[in-house]
Design a protein around this motif. Sequence first.
Motif, PDB file in Angstrom:
ATOM      1  N   ALA A  48      -8.996  -8.612  17.275  1.00 35.04           N
ATOM      2  CA  ALA A  48     -10.380  -8.917  16.893  1.00 35.04           C
ATOM      3  C   ALA A  48     -10.756 -10.359  17.216  1.00 35.04           C
ATOM      4  N   LYS A  49      -9.878 -11.329  16.894  1.00 37.03           N
ATOM      5  CA  LYS A  49     -10.255 -12.735  17.129  1.00 37.03           C
ATOM      6  C   LYS A  49     -10.428 -13.021  18.621  1.00 37.03           C
ATOM      7  N   VAL A  50      -9.661 -12.353  19.455  1.00 39.13           N
ATOM      8  CA  VAL A  50      -9.804 -12.531  20.901  1.00 39.13           C
ATOM      9  C   VAL A  50     -11.189 -12.052  21.337  1.00 39.13           C
ATOM     10  N   MET A  51     -11.622 -10.933  20.793  1.00 40.66           N
ATOM     11  CA  MET A  51     -12.931 -10.381  21.139  1.00 40.66           C
ATOM     12  C   MET A  51     -14.066 -11.253  20.595  1.00 40.66           C
ATOM     13  N   GLU A  52     -13.866 -11.868  19.435  1.00 42.47           N
ATOM     14  CA  GLU A  52     -14.880 -12.763  18.851  1.00 42.47           C
ATOM     15  C   GLU A  52     -15.140 -13.949  19.780  1.00 42.47           C
ATOM     16  N   TYR A  53     -14.082 -14.597  20.257  1.00 43.72           N
ATOM     17  CA  TYR A  53     -14.227 -15.746  21.151  1.00 43.72           C
ATOM     18  C   TYR A  53     -14.783 -15.310  22.507  1.00 43.72           C
ATOM     19  N   ARG A  54     -14.349 -14.158  22.969  1.00 41.07           N
ATOM     20  CA  ARG A  54     -14.849 -13.640  24.255  1.00 41.07           C
ATOM     21  C   ARG A  54     -16.358 -13.424  24.194  1.00 41.07           C
ATOM     22  N   ALA A  55     -16.847 -12.903  23.054  1.00 45.10           N
ATOM     23  CA  ALA A  55     -18.286 -12.669  22.888  1.00 45.10           C
ATOM     24  C   ALA A  55     -19.071 -13.972  23.032  1.00 45.10           C
ATOM     25  N   VAL A  56     -18.559 -15.053  22.442  1.00 45.88           N
ATOM     26  CA  VAL A  56     -19.228 -16.359  22.544  1.00 45.88           C
ATOM     27  C   VAL A  56     -19.218 -16.831  23.999  1.00 45.88           C
ATOM     28  N   ALA A  57     -18.075 -16.729  24.657  1.00 41.10           N
ATOM     29  CA  ALA A  57     -17.969 -17.159  26.056  1.00 41.10           C
ATOM     30  C   ALA A  57     -18.949 -16.384  26.942  1.00 41.10           C
ATOM     31  N   GLU A  58     -19.033 -15.088  26.728  1.00 38.28           N
ATOM     32  CA  GLU A  58     -19.926 -14.247  27.543  1.00 38.28           C
ATOM     33  C   GLU A  58     -21.394 -14.578  27.266  1.00 38.28           C
ATOM     34  N   ALA A  59     -21.737 -14.855  26.010  1.00 38.36           N
ATOM     35  CA  ALA A  59     -23.119 -15.196  25.662  1.00 38.36           C
ATOM     36  C   ALA A  59     -23.530 -16.517  26.313  1.00 38.36           C
ATOM     37  N   LEU A  60     -22.674 -17.530  26.210  1.00 40.04           N
ATOM     38  CA  LEU A  60     -23.011 -18.837  26.790  1.00 40.04           C
ATOM     39  C   LEU A  60     -23.121 -18.757  28.309  1.00 40.04           C
ATOM     40  N   ALA A  61     -22.370 -17.845  28.911  1.00 41.78           N
ATOM     41  CA  ALA A  61     -22.382 -17.700  30.374  1.00 41.78           C
ATOM     42  C   ALA A  61     -23.746 -17.264  30.906  1.00 41.78           C
ATOM     43  N   VAL A  62     -24.547 -16.573  30.097  1.00 37.13           N
ATOM     44  CA  VAL A  62     -25.841 -16.088  30.590  1.00 37.13           C
ATOM     45  C   VAL A  62     -26.990 -17.051  30.309  1.00 37.13           C
ATOM     46  N   LEU A  63     -26.728 -18.118  29.565  1.00 43.23           N
ATOM     47  CA  LEU A  63     -27.799 -19.062  29.239  1.00 43.23           C
ATOM     48  C   LEU A  63     -28.140 -19.927  30.450  1.00 43.23           C
ATOM     49  N   PRO A  64     -29.410 -20.314  30.558  1.00 43.76           N
ATOM     50  CA  PRO A  64     -29.800 -21.182  31.669  1.00 43.76           C
ATOM     51  C   PRO A  64     -29.359 -22.624  31.436  1.00 43.76           C
ATOM     52  N   GLU A  65     -29.323 -23.384  32.519  1.00 45.55           N
ATOM     53  CA  GLU A  65     -28.951 -24.798  32.428  1.00 45.55           C
ATOM     54  C   GLU A  65     -29.866 -25.539  31.467  1.00 45.55           C
ATOM     55  N   GLY A  66     -29.257 -26.431  30.658  1.00 44.65           N
ATOM     56  CA  GLY A  66     -30.008 -27.281  29.753  1.00 44.65           C
ATOM     57  C   GLY A  66     -30.549 -26.597  28.512  1.00 44.65           C
ATOM     58  N   ALA A  67     -30.163 -25.350  28.298  1.00 41.07           N
ATOM     59  CA  ALA A  67     -30.685 -24.603  27.146  1.00 41.07           C
ATOM     60  C   ALA A  67     -30.176 -25.178  25.826  1.00 41.07           C
ATOM     61  N   MET A  68     -31.015 -25.050  24.816  1.00 43.77           N
ATOM     62  CA  MET A  68     -30.600 -25.329  23.447  1.00 43.77           C
ATOM     63  C   MET A  68     -30.325 -23.975  22.811  1.00 43.77           C
ATOM     64  N   ALA A  69     -29.189 -23.873  22.118  1.00 46.18           N
ATOM     65  CA  ALA A  69     -28.804 -22.582  21.565  1.00 46.18           C
ATOM     66  C   ALA A  69     -28.188 -22.738  20.182  1.00 46.18           C
ATOM     67  N   VAL A  70     -28.404 -21.724  19.369  1.00 45.95           N
ATOM     68  CA  VAL A  70     -27.685 -21.596  18.112  1.00 45.95           C
ATOM     69  C   VAL A  70     -26.815 -20.363  18.280  1.00 45.95           C
ATOM     70  N   VAL A  71     -25.501 -20.543  18.116  1.00 46.55           N
ATOM     71  CA  VAL A  71     -24.578 -19.418  18.210  1.00 46.55           C
ATOM     72  C   VAL A  71     -24.221 -18.997  16.787  1.00 46.55           C
ATOM     73  N   PHE A  72     -24.560 -17.755  16.465  1.00 43.92           N
ATOM     74  CA  PHE A  72     -24.270 -17.198  15.156  1.00 43.92           C
ATOM     75  C   PHE A  72     -23.060 -16.280  15.258  1.00 43.92           C
ATOM     76  N   SER A  73     -22.132 -16.435  14.330  1.00 39.56           N
ATOM     77  CA  SER A  73     -20.964 -15.559  14.264  1.00 39.56           C
ATOM     78  C   SER A  73     -20.637 -15.306  12.807  1.00 39.56           C
ATOM     79  N   ASP A  74     -20.129 -14.105  12.522  1.00 39.01           N
ATOM     80  CA  ASP A  74     -19.697 -13.816  11.155  1.00 39.01           C
ATOM     81  C   ASP A  74     -18.210 -14.142  10.976  1.00 39.01           C
ATOM     82  N   ASN A  75     -17.628 -14.811  11.973  1.00 33.79           N
ATOM     83  CA  ASN A  75     -16.234 -15.251  11.892  1.00 33.79           C
ATOM     84  C   ASN A  75     -16.231 -16.739  11.528  1.00 33.79           C
ATOM     85  N   GLN A  76     -15.943 -17.019  10.248  1.00 27.22           N
ATOM     86  CA  GLN A  76     -16.015 -18.391   9.749  1.00 27.22           C
ATOM     87  C   GLN A  76     -15.065 -19.336  10.471  1.00 27.22           C
TER      88      GLN A  76
END
Length: 160
Positions: A48-76
């Motif tokens: 599960a923890k591997v998939m949690e980090y992978r989800a963040v990596a995949e999400a950031l990969a689709v953001l455009p250059e210079g974007a401001m983002a809030v990443v929400f996760s239920d994994n404290q």
Amino acid sequence: MGGRSEYLCYTDGACKAAHGGAGGWGFHIRPPSGPPIERYGKQTGTMAKVMEYRAVAEALAVLPEGAMAVVFSDNQSLVENLSKNLETWRARDFAKVDPLVVESVRHIDRAITDKQLVVRWEWVRGHKGNIGNERADELAAQGAREAKADVASEKPRGRR
């Protein structure tokens, strides 16, 4: 930072340990304008923890250059690690990062650095009706179901 100029990135991971480590990751991003961006994926032999980090990596990969983002996760622990340790990990060339998630952490760091993203990390209580978190959870679960089906189809069939 605040308001609707930010990309709201909801990420989640799932794993069915009893089914050959069938895992899935998913993200639901609400951009400042336009429709949501969603993706999910699957992997076998994972946690599960591997998939949690992978989800963040995949999400950031689709953001455009210079974007401001809030990443929400239920994994404290993920939120704490990325908000407090990412700079130290980078300075030490990721030497002290959990080997199971180091590849994803490197991808997360590379996306932030290369695209000059401004990222804020926020923990959200899981399964409490947060629409973005619920959707990311559904996507991760879909990936895990597909990975479980892959595991089931790979099992050798006995003779009858």
